[in-house]
Design a protein around this motif. Structure first.
Motif, PDB file in Angstrom:
ATOM      1  N   ALA A 111       0.872  -1.234  -0.019  1.00 44.31           N
ATOM      2  CA  ALA A 111       0.091   0.247  -0.031  1.00 44.31           C
ATOM      3  C   ALA A 111       0.695   1.372  -0.104  1.00 44.31           C
ATOM      4  O   ALA A 111       1.711   1.335   0.726  1.00 44.31           O
ATOM      5  N   VAL A 112       0.421   2.070  -0.767  1.00 47.40           N
ATOM      6  CA  VAL A 112       1.009   3.478  -0.815  1.00 47.40           C
ATOM      7  C   VAL A 112      -0.056   4.476  -0.257  1.00 47.40           C
ATOM      8  O   VAL A 112      -1.013   4.510  -1.102  1.00 47.40           O
ATOM      9  N   THR A 113      -0.037   4.962   1.007  1.00 45.04           N
ATOM     10  CA  THR A 113      -1.102   5.801   1.552  1.00 45.04           C
ATOM     11  C   THR A 113      -0.809   7.057   1.409  1.00 45.04           C
ATOM     12  O   THR A 113       0.502   7.553   1.730  1.00 45.04           O
ATOM     13  N   LEU A 114      -1.677   7.761   0.977  1.00 41.46           N
ATOM     14  CA  LEU A 114      -1.489   9.364   0.723  1.00 41.46           C
ATOM     15  C   LEU A 114      -2.334  10.089   1.698  1.00 41.46           C
ATOM     16  O   LEU A 114      -3.707   9.696   1.856  1.00 41.46           O
ATOM     17  N   THR A 115      -1.756  11.063   2.395  1.00 39.57           N
ATOM     18  CA  THR A 115      -2.505  12.046   3.316  1.00 39.57           C
ATOM     19  C   THR A 115      -2.089  13.192   3.008  1.00 39.57           C
ATOM     20  O   THR A 115      -0.988  13.631   3.015  1.00 39.57           O
ATOM     21  N   ARG A 116      -3.172  14.184   3.080  1.00 38.56           N
ATOM     22  CA  ARG A 116      -3.114  15.494   2.973  1.00 38.56           C
ATOM     23  C   ARG A 116      -2.946  16.199   4.126  1.00 38.56           C
ATOM     24  O   ARG A 116      -3.315  15.893   5.174  1.00 38.56           O
ATOM     25  N   ASP A 117      -1.897  17.282   4.289  1.00 42.59           N
ATOM     26  CA  ASP A 117      -1.779  17.942   5.601  1.00 42.59           C
ATOM     27  C   ASP A 117      -3.076  18.618   6.014  1.00 42.59           C
ATOM     28  O   ASP A 117      -3.512  18.816   7.312  1.00 42.59           O
ATOM     29  N   ASP A 118      -3.821  19.080   5.281  1.00 40.75           N
ATOM     30  CA  ASP A 118      -4.955  19.932   5.592  1.00 40.75           C
ATOM     31  C   ASP A 118      -6.103  18.987   5.877  1.00 40.75           C
ATOM     32  O   ASP A 118      -7.193  19.411   6.231  1.00 40.75           O
ATOM     33  N   GLN A 119      -6.052  17.663   5.512  1.00 42.29           N
ATOM     34  CA  GLN A 119      -7.191  16.719   5.779  1.00 42.29           C
ATOM     35  C   GLN A 119      -6.449  15.593   6.174  1.00 42.29           C
ATOM     36  O   GLN A 119      -6.675  14.471   5.892  1.00 42.29           O
ATOM     37  N   PRO A 120      -6.026  15.395   7.426  1.00 42.89           N
ATOM     38  CA  PRO A 120      -5.333  14.232   8.115  1.00 42.89           C
ATOM     39  C   PRO A 120      -6.271  13.310   8.461  1.00 42.89           C
ATOM     40  O   PRO A 120      -5.676  12.004   8.674  1.00 42.89           O
ATOM     41  N   ASP A 121      -7.491  13.394   8.416  1.00 36.56           N
ATOM     42  CA  ASP A 121      -8.517  12.289   8.747  1.00 36.56           C
ATOM     43  C   ASP A 121      -8.965  11.429   7.809  1.00 36.56           C
ATOM     44  O   ASP A 121      -9.610  10.546   7.629  1.00 36.56           O
TER      45      ASP A 121
ATOM     46  N   ARG B  88       1.094  -8.078  -6.442  1.00 37.10           N
ATOM     47  CA  ARG B  88       2.305  -8.809  -6.922  1.00 37.10           C
ATOM     48  C   ARG B  88       1.524  -9.425  -8.128  1.00 37.10           C
ATOM     49  O   ARG B  88       0.683 -10.295  -8.147  1.00 37.10           O
ATOM     50  N   ARG B  89       2.290  -9.517  -9.476  1.00 41.03           N
ATOM     51  CA  ARG B  89       2.134 -10.183 -10.573  1.00 41.03           C
ATOM     52  C   ARG B  89       2.683 -11.334 -10.708  1.00 41.03           C
ATOM     53  O   ARG B  89       2.364 -12.343 -11.393  1.00 41.03           O
ATOM     54  N   ASN B  90       4.004 -11.174 -10.270  1.00 39.19           N
ATOM     55  CA  ASN B  90       4.997 -12.689 -10.433  1.00 39.19           C
ATOM     56  C   ASN B  90       5.802 -12.297  -9.203  1.00 39.19           C
ATOM     57  O   ASN B  90       5.582 -11.323  -8.359  1.00 39.19           O
ATOM     58  N   LEU B  91       7.032 -13.005  -9.299  1.00 35.96           N
ATOM     59  CA  LEU B  91       7.941 -12.479  -8.063  1.00 35.96           C
ATOM     60  C   LEU B  91       8.398 -10.986  -8.035  1.00 35.96           C
ATOM     61  O   LEU B  91       8.396 -10.702  -6.809  1.00 35.96           O
ATOM     62  N   PHE B  92       8.665 -10.397  -9.021  1.00 31.50           N
ATOM     63  CA  PHE B  92       9.347  -9.092  -9.003  1.00 31.50           C
ATOM     64  C   PHE B  92       8.375  -7.959  -9.436  1.00 31.50           C
ATOM     65  O   PHE B  92       9.026  -6.859  -9.417  1.00 31.50           O
ATOM     66  N   SER B  93       7.258  -8.443 -10.075  1.00 31.50           N
ATOM     67  CA  SER B  93       6.235  -7.456 -10.834  1.00 31.50           C
ATOM     68  C   SER B  93       5.188  -7.225 -10.042  1.00 31.50           C
ATOM     69  O   SER B  93       4.696  -8.065  -9.554  1.00 31.50           O
ATOM     70  N   TRP B  94       4.778  -5.719  -9.934  1.00 27.23           N
ATOM     71  CA  TRP B  94       3.683  -5.166  -9.472  1.00 27.23           C
ATOM     72  C   TRP B  94       2.867  -4.286  -9.969  1.00 27.23           C
ATOM     73  O   TRP B  94       3.510  -3.491 -10.954  1.00 27.23           O
ATOM     74  N   LYS B  95       1.646  -4.197  -9.864  1.00 27.84           N
ATOM     75  CA  LYS B  95       0.729  -3.392 -10.647  1.00 27.84           C
ATOM     76  C   LYS B  95      -0.438  -2.553  -9.604  1.00 27.84           C
ATOM     77  O   LYS B  95      -0.854  -3.282  -8.568  1.00 27.84           O
ATOM     78  N   LEU B  96      -0.617  -1.527  -9.846  1.00 29.34           N
ATOM     79  CA  LEU B  96      -1.729  -0.938  -9.265  1.00 29.34           C
ATOM     80  C   LEU B  96      -3.008  -1.555  -9.371  1.00 29.34           C
ATOM     81  O   LEU B  96      -3.517  -1.435 -10.758  1.00 29.34           O
ATOM     82  N   ALA B  97      -3.693  -2.371  -8.296  1.00 28.19           N
ATOM     83  CA  ALA B  97      -4.859  -2.895  -8.697  1.00 28.19           C
ATOM     84  C   ALA B  97      -5.964  -2.914  -7.795  1.00 28.19           C
ATOM     85  O   ALA B  97      -6.868  -3.492  -8.032  1.00 28.19           O
ATOM     86  N   GLY B  98      -5.939  -1.927  -6.683  1.00 26.39           N
ATOM     87  CA  GLY B  98      -6.996  -1.588  -5.890  1.00 26.39           C
ATOM     88  C   GLY B  98      -6.611  -0.182  -5.268  1.00 26.39           C
ATOM     89  O   GLY B  98      -5.746   0.358  -5.260  1.00 26.39           O
ATOM     90  N   ILE B  99      -7.733   0.137  -4.369  1.00 27.72           N
ATOM     91  CA  ILE B  99      -7.758   1.466  -3.825  1.00 27.72           C
ATOM     92  C   ILE B  99      -8.509   1.000  -2.434  1.00 27.72           C
ATOM     93  O   ILE B  99      -9.408   0.245  -2.340  1.00 27.72           O
ATOM     94  N   ASP B 100      -8.139   1.788  -1.350  1.00 26.17           N
ATOM     95  CA  ASP B 100      -8.821   1.755   0.044  1.00 26.17           C
ATOM     96  C   ASP B 100      -8.967   3.350   0.259  1.00 26.17           C
ATOM     97  O   ASP B 100      -8.226   3.934   0.767  1.00 26.17           O
ATOM     98  N   LEU B 101     -10.373   3.453   0.669  1.00 25.16           N
ATOM     99  CA  LEU B 101     -10.693   4.992   0.834  1.00 25.16           C
ATOM    100  C   LEU B 101     -10.904   4.907   2.219  1.00 25.16           C
ATOM    101  O   LEU B 101     -11.654   6.007   2.790  1.00 25.16           O
ATOM    102  N   SER B 102     -10.972   3.817   3.149  1.00 27.65           N
ATOM    103  CA  SER B 102     -11.347   4.041   4.147  1.00 27.65           C
ATOM    104  C   SER B 102     -10.522   5.048   5.420  1.00 27.65           C
ATOM    105  O   SER B 102      -9.349   5.256   4.892  1.00 27.65           O
ATOM    106  N   ALA B 103     -11.203   5.347   6.238  1.00 26.01           N
ATOM    107  CA  ALA B 103     -10.477   6.310   7.243  1.00 26.01           C
ATOM    108  C   ALA B 103      -9.458   5.588   8.064  1.00 26.01           C
ATOM    109  O   ALA B 103      -9.554   4.568   8.274  1.00 26.01           O
ATOM    110  N   PRO B 104      -8.249   6.539   8.456  1.00 27.75           N
ATOM    111  CA  PRO B 104      -7.363   5.861   9.599  1.00 27.75           C
ATOM    112  C   PRO B 104      -7.871   5.454  10.709  1.00 27.75           C
ATOM    113  O   PRO B 104      -8.858   6.117  11.161  1.00 27.75           O
ATOM    114  N   GLU B 105      -7.310   4.198  11.217  1.00 23.24           N
ATOM    115  CA  GLU B 105      -7.902   3.768  12.512  1.00 23.24           C
ATOM    116  C   GLU B 105      -7.201   4.306  13.720  1.00 23.24           C
ATOM    117  O   GLU B 105      -5.821   4.625  13.648  1.00 23.24           O
TER     118      GLU B 105
END
Length: 186
Positions: free
Chosen positions: A150-160, A169-186
């Motif tokens: 996961a690459v989690t992006l948080t804005r300074d003006d909207q920390p919540d 992972r697509r194979n041993l060393f290959s990765w693709k962006l395949a999903g998103i999680d919009l849930s609030a931090p816990e």
């Protein structure tokens, strides 16, 4: 003497493999973020699994929309109808929204689409890079499991609010962006 050399070489080979295995998502994520920041559409197209990303975004937005409808007392008995129509509205909007340009903007601004943005017009060209109200977007990186990073992006003006881009992972060393999680931090 030869046996010790073979053991050391074998140990070194295993260490290099483990290091490459663990570092591969970091390199892929950095490449994705760099392509998004520079607006390199061809690189983004290579690094994103668009059908999987669209499906993930549809699920996230539908779940958010349904949760917001349940909380809204003004809808009364119409909330059930809205919950039935929500996936259809979200589906069409997401199909029009998810483009390399939209992913670049998501990474640059650290914001995902909102469920109330049901009508989305595709852009004719890339967005101008100048943003007068530019806010700092912080990135945090980490494994969710062995095959999800996961690459989690948080804005300074909207920390919540945060957006987590999920690389699979697509194979041993290959990765693709395949999903998103919009849930609030816990």
């Amino acid at each position: 003497m030869n046996q010790k050399l073979i053991i050391r070489l074998g140990g070194a080979a295993v260490a290099v493999f483990v290091l490459a295995y663990a570092a591969s998502p970091l390199l892929a994520a950095r490449s994705l973020v760099q392509a998004a920041k520079t607006g390199n559409e061809q690189a983004l197209e290579r690094q994103v699994d668009f059908p999987a990303f669209r499906a993930s975004l549809k699920d996230e937005l539908s779940a958010r929309m349904v949760a917001e409808m349940r909380k809204d007392d003004r809808l009364g008995g119409l909330s059930g109808l809205g919950m039935l129509l929500a996936p259809t509205l979200v589906s069409g909007a997401v199909d029009a929204f998810v483009t390399p340009q939209a992913i670049a903007v998501m990474v640059q601004e650290g914001q995902g689409p909102k469920p109330d943005q049901a009508k989305v017009e595709p852009e004719a060209g890339p967005k101008p890079q100048s943003k007068p109200e530019s806010k700092k977007v912080r990135q945090s990186w980490g494994y969710r499991d062995l095959d999800t990073f996961a690459v989690t992006l948080t804005r300074d003006d909207q920390p919540d609010e945060q957006v987590s881009l999920l690389m699979k992972r697509r194979n041993l060393f290959s990765w693709k962006l395949a999903g998103i999680d919009l849930s609030a931090p816990e």
